[in-house]
Design a protein around this motif. Sequence first.
Motif, short mmCIF file in Angstrom:
data_model
loop_
_atom_site.label_atom_id
_atom_site.label_comp_id
_atom_site.label_asym_id
_atom_site.label_seq_id
_atom_site.Cartn_x
_atom_site.Cartn_y
_atom_site.Cartn_z
N SER A 1 0.88 -1.17 0.00
CA SER A 1 0.00 0.00 0.00
C SER A 1 0.92 1.22 0.00
O SER A 1 2.14 1.09 0.16
CB SER A 1 -0.91 -0.01 1.22
OG SER A 1 -0.17 -0.24 2.38
N GLN B 1 -4.21 8.27 1.69
CA GLN B 1 -4.04 7.09 0.84
C GLN B 1 -5.19 7.08 -0.13
O GLN B 1 -6.33 7.31 0.25
CB GLN B 1 -4.07 5.81 1.69
CG GLN B 1 -2.91 5.71 2.67
CD GLN B 1 -2.81 4.31 3.23
OE1 GLN B 1 -3.68 3.87 3.97
NE2 GLN B 1 -1.74 3.60 2.86
N PRO C 1 -4.98 1.70 -0.38
CA PRO C 1 -5.18 1.84 1.07
C PRO C 1 -4.72 0.60 1.84
O PRO C 1 -4.50 -0.46 1.24
CB PRO C 1 -6.70 2.00 1.19
CG PRO C 1 -7.26 1.25 0.03
CD PRO C 1 -6.24 1.42 -1.08
N HIS D 1 -8.21 3.59 5.53
CA HIS D 1 -6.89 4.13 5.22
C HIS D 1 -6.40 5.12 6.26
O HIS D 1 -7.13 5.54 7.15
CB HIS D 1 -6.87 4.72 3.79
CG HIS D 1 -7.53 6.05 3.65
ND1 HIS D 1 -8.63 6.25 2.85
CD2 HIS D 1 -7.24 7.26 4.17
CE1 HIS D 1 -8.99 7.53 2.90
NE2 HIS D 1 -8.16 8.17 3.70
#
Length: 491
Positions: A82, A102, A106, A130
Amino acid sequence: VTGGSQGAGYRPVIGLEVHAQLLTHSKMFCGCDARYSGARPNSHVCPVCLGLPGALPVINRAALEQTLMVATALNCRVPETSRFDRKNYPYPDIPKGYQISQYAAPLGRAGHLDIFHADGPDRVGIIRVHLEEDTGKTMHSVLDGRPVSLVDYNRSGVPLLEIVSEPCIHSPDAARRYFAGLREVLVYLGVNSGDMEEGVLRADVNVSLSRGAHPGAKVEIKNLNSFRAVTRALEFEIDRQAALLEAGGQVAQETRGWDEGQEETVSQRSKEYAEDYRYFPEPDLPALTVSPERVEEIRRTLPELPAARRARYVDSAGLSPYEAEVITQDPALASLFDETLSLQPPGGSKAVANWIMGELLRLLHEAAVPLEASNISPRGLSGLLRLLGDGTITNAQAKIVFARMFETGAEADEIVRREGLAQIADTDELAATVRRVLAENEALVRDYVEKGGKTEGPLIGKVMAATGGRANAALVRELIRSLLSPEATAQ
Ligand code: ZN
Ligand code: MN
């Protein structure tokens, strides 16, 4: 759902974006103290969280761990990689001109939370979880007769979790239950204080009215920080949109605010779209890698969550769903229940639950303090229940003793000894009192005899009063019956 919108065949479609501040010591990307409540404005700041040129962010490991706990507890998939993105928008409370958030990748995806109500659980899908940073706080004021805006950056850069639900909720009440359920999970995990008045948990809700296969325009209401605000704002907005559509009008896709005083939503601006933010990968931070083994380890070490705890209380402690619900609403209350129960003889769960739900909650409410700030401990409560169970004190006395424990923190047996509160269960001692009361209440005695013993209540009451509530009521009844029996009175 209100009658008007239902009658017209509209179905509300609701989604929630919840922002929750994480309980870390330092901020998301710098070493500033994240616990700024009550601090002087702009005293918890540094070049990073002030967005000064050249300052570089460093990821807070604790915030990452807490986010992974939440994602796992909410049944999300945690992708192996991520990353952080820049969300660009100009606003005085966002000093860099962008928020590190994000977007494309995420930490958690595709989870769910089961919410409970009378008809059983209802599953709310969670699109994403996130991590991002909080903004500063703008205050509008008047200085020398001129309107001014002041900004406090103490909150700037505090770790913020965002949890986005599917638009799969269909009533204001279900939205409130979902929000409350999320809060409960976050508090149980110890990642958020749950202190709504401090603004540590805020919901943006979006709502549209669909009719048949026609989806309606989505309206977003920002920054709701109480359960009541979520419910009331949604009710208002559903009615407003339904009335607009009924009158042949159109709902504009926009962002609205909630006016707490007027209890109405007010237009703020037309809704931004993702492309307006010009998201791009944050160049100052590396991508994140989370191994499946790490996720599994987090899953294994999660504390027992409220839903599991409720099920355990109903299935193995024999509580009713309502009792289980009340006791698990606060993890501290649930811990008190568990620990007190472990000190009690088997089968004591109902007594422990009754005492917590009755006297304890009443006293906490009256004193307006949380359990942690009170003097009640598992050992203390267990000691009180022991005295009640073995007949040392009556239920009425136990309430007095418990109130003293609550005030002073003393042990139950100490209070009973010191204040002479032990129950009178000695037959000879009590018989003397009963004889005296009978002699002093001739009219009641005559009535009792004439009605064949049907009016013993007032006599028992007189004896209880004469002993300051310390008499064993069953013994008193027995003594009155035998002293006023036909055989006894014939003599
Ligand atoms: Zn800082
Ligand atoms: Mn956000």
